[in-house]
Design a protein around this motif. Structure first.
Motif, PDB file in Angstrom:
ATOM      1  N   LEU A  94      10.766  11.047   2.881  1.00 18.04           N
ATOM      2  CA  LEU A  94      10.666   9.582   2.925  1.00 18.04           C
ATOM      3  C   LEU A  94       9.343   9.188   2.282  1.00 18.04           C
ATOM      4  CD1 LEU A  94      11.876   8.988   6.579  1.00 18.04           C
ATOM      5  CD2 LEU A  94      13.091   8.322   4.500  1.00 18.04           C
ATOM      6  N   TRP A  95       9.304   7.977   1.733  1.00 16.40           N
ATOM      7  CA  TRP A  95       8.028   7.488   1.186  1.00 16.40           C
ATOM      8  C   TRP A  95       7.164   7.030   2.344  1.00 16.40           C
ATOM      9  CZ3 TRP A  95      12.286   5.010  -1.770  1.00 16.40           C
ATOM     10  CH2 TRP A  95      12.662   5.808  -2.856  1.00 16.40           C
ATOM     11  N   THR A  96       6.054   7.707   2.527  1.00 10.31           N
ATOM     12  CA  THR A  96       5.281   7.502   3.750  1.00 10.31           C
ATOM     13  C   THR A  96       4.540   6.171   3.776  1.00 10.31           C
ATOM     14  OG1 THR A  96       3.556   8.794   2.717  1.00 10.31           O
ATOM     15  CG2 THR A  96       4.939   9.925   4.310  1.00 10.31           C
ATOM     16  N   HIS A  97       4.357   5.539   2.599  1.00 10.48           N
ATOM     17  CA  HIS A  97       3.616   4.271   2.584  1.00 10.48           C
ATOM     18  C   HIS A  97       4.541   3.080   2.805  1.00 10.48           C
ATOM     19  CE1 HIS A  97       5.083   4.803  -1.452  1.00 10.48           C
ATOM     20  NE2 HIS A  97       4.768   3.570  -1.770  1.00 10.48           N
ATOM     21  N   MET A  98       5.831   3.355   3.015  1.00 12.63           N
ATOM     22  CA  MET A  98       6.777   2.269   3.239  1.00 12.63           C
ATOM     23  C   MET A  98       7.408   2.405   4.620  1.00 12.63           C
ATOM     24  SD  MET A  98       8.930   2.121  -0.271  1.00 12.63           S
ATOM     25  CE  MET A  98       8.178   2.290  -1.874  1.00 12.63           C
TER      26      MET A  98
END
Ligand SMILES: Nc1ncnc2c1ncn2[C@@H]1O[C@H](COP(=O)(O)OP(=O)(O)OP(=O)(O)O)[C@@H](O)[C@H]1O
Ligand SMILES: [Mg+2]
Lengths: 266, 232
Positions: free
Chosen positions: A113-117
């Motif tokens: 998963l994109w961790t900044h989202m």
């Protein structure tokens, strides 16, 4: 390699067909001529010992790895590749590759998963920017998916605040948000604590039951036996045996497959 | 120690400090705009893209900022071609020479910081973007660059502070920045100790502001690293 624009896959495989895939990493030959196919609605499990080339094969299908030779059809469409000197094959059209990738969902062992989202942002990102879906529609789609995988109350959380099982369910929902015609799973439960495996398998079983075509690399033999319409046993870069789960698990014809299943070391 | 002189010099020094802030802020703003494409070119596999950028970074990191300023300010004016070009009104002014040099200098360092950050973006997150069919530019814009910015922030904060201190060199080409003003007053009053102490205090105050702002920026940009809010 033929010049024909789009020859149909040779031996069926309306949803997916790969033919004679070869792939080496340096001197190590990982795939030695793998062929496989899936019809629409098929659930194909790929099993085999560590290092037998399962992930590599899966990653060739959406060209995360480019094969050295061989052909790949997704939904009956041949992915056009050309020979580029000593580098082996390269895609002829990155546009075609991107378009096909947008119809093939992939779920990774490590979630990615994109961790900044937030979870919600992860789910609407590609539908909005790749499929150009209107924002409202993308959000509605994401919400109903989160409902299905049981994460609606986590919609505004960041991946770091979720358990492994929750992250993997979010990653599955992210792939489903593209409404893919084919789903690829690479050991979706291998990175999870044992008590979290069940919740993820339940979600995958659920998707299988709605008739989506899937290809799953897994070490969960009981699960493979239960959900698959076909099982492929890879050994040392080749398809050693394939068939319906009852046959492959109960009466494998290959000695190696028998040993692999008997050893229970998957 | 002449405290009266120190206090009397404050208004002038503040004007100098304002000049310093303008120089640094403009150079940093332009520098980062330049650094983003430079960093992307730097990580490209195409040698026509990465090799020139590699050379640019090498030159600007490998030579003293003072020498760079002198080359731009004294050197360019010697060239007939520059003096007759439309850029002359620009390079004639010490102020723009300083902005120009600082911008290129900080963009070289920032590009290198961003390159490291881009390469530190977890490979799996990049792969997830590719697997969803994101074209390269979209993936860079939506996943890699935002992710890299967060990773780069601590190192970039350091670059801001280095730039602030490096900007004192503007005083060598007649500019009245904080250091420049202090030097002018010293020449008049022969009180280097008092004036430079005051200048040092002002630099420290500016650094403190920057450090605070960075802390806030880091906090704002990393909600994903904080414990979740329990209100909902
Ligand atoms: N990018 C790569 N570079 C070099 N070698 C690689 C690369 N990817 C895989 N390999 C090697 O290729 C072989 C097959 O790897 P692959 O990941 O396909 O196996 P696998 O069947 O998925 O195994 P596992 O069950 O452990 O996941 C392994 O020996 C691996 O070390
Ligand atoms: Mg694997």
């Amino acid at each position: 390699m033929t010049e024909d624009e789009n020859p149909p896959p040779p031996n069926g495989g309306s949803a997916l067909a790969v033919e004679d895939l070869h792939k080496s990493f340096g001197k190590l030959e990982v795939l030695k001529g793998v062929s496989a196919s899936a019809e629409e609605g098929d659930v194909v499990s790929i099993i085999g010992a560590s290092g037998s080339g399962k992930s590599t094969m899966l990653r060739c299908i959406n060209l995360l790895e480019t094969p050295d030779s061989g052909r790949i059809w997704v939904g009956g469409e041949l992915i056009r590749m050309k020979q580029a000197g000593r580098r082996g094959l390269v895609p002829e059209s990155q546009r075609q590759v991107d378009r096909i990738r947008s119809t093939v969902g992939m779920v990774f062992q490590s979630f990615n998963l994109w961790t900044h989202m937030t979870v919600m942002q992860n789910l609407v990102e590609a539908p909005i920017h790749v499929l150009k879906l209107p924002k409202v529609e993308a959000h509605e789609r994401a919400e109903s998916l989160l409902q299905r995988v049981g994460l609606i109350d986590k919609r505004d959380h960041y991946p770091a605040h979720l358990s492994g099982g929750q992250q993997q369910r979010a990653a599955i929902a992210r792939a489903l948000a593209m409404e893919p015609q084919l789903m690829l799973f690479d050991e979706p439960t291998s990175a999870l604590d044992p008590e979290l495996v069940g919740e993820v398998l339940k979600v995958i079983r659920d998707i299988a039951e709605e008739g989506r075509t899937m290809m799953i690399v897994t070490h969960e033999m009981a699960f493979a036996r239960e959900v698959s319409s076909k099982v492929i046993f890879l050994h040392d870069g080749l398809v050693e045996e394939e068939g319906p789960p009852e046959q492959l698990f109960n009466a494998p014809s290959s000695e190696r497959c028998r040993q692999f299943l008997a050893a229970g070391e998957y | 120690m002449d405290f009266q002189l120190m206090i009397d010099s404050i208004p002038q020094l503040l004007e100098g400090a304002w000049m310093t802030v303008k120089l640094v802020a403009l150079a940093l703003a332009l520098g980062i705009c330049l650094a983003i494409p430079l960093a992307l070119a730097r990580v490209s596999k195409n040698p026509f893209l990465w090799m020139p950028v590699y050379g640019f970074i090498f030159v600007f990191r490998g030579t003293p900022l003072l020498v760079q300023i002198f080359i731009v300010y004294y050197g360019l004016g010697q060239s007939e071609a520059v003096r007759e070009s439309i850029f002359w009104p620009f390079f004639k002014e010490a102020y723009w020479c300083a902005i120009f040099t600082f911008t290129l200098n900080t963009s070289a360092y920032t590009a290198e910081i961003l390159r490291g950050a881009i390469q530190a973006v977890p490979h799996g997150e990049v792969e997830a973007a590719r697997a969803l069919g994101m074209p390269r530019l979209l993936m860079l814009r939506r996943v890699v660059v935002p992710r890299a910015f967060r990773l780069a922030l601590p190192a970039y904060g350091n670059e801001i502070i280095l730039m602030l201190k490096g900007s004192a060199l503007a005083s060598t080409i007649t500019l009245l920045d904080l250091t420049g003003v202090a030097r002018v007053i010293v020449a008049r009053t022969f009180a280097p100790y008092e004036l430079f102490i005051m200048a040092a205090i002002m630099y420290l105050a500016l650094t403190l502001l920057i450090v605070r702002a960075l802390k806030y920026a880091e906090w704002r940009l990393s909600p994903h690293l904080r414990p979740p809010r329990h209100s909902k």
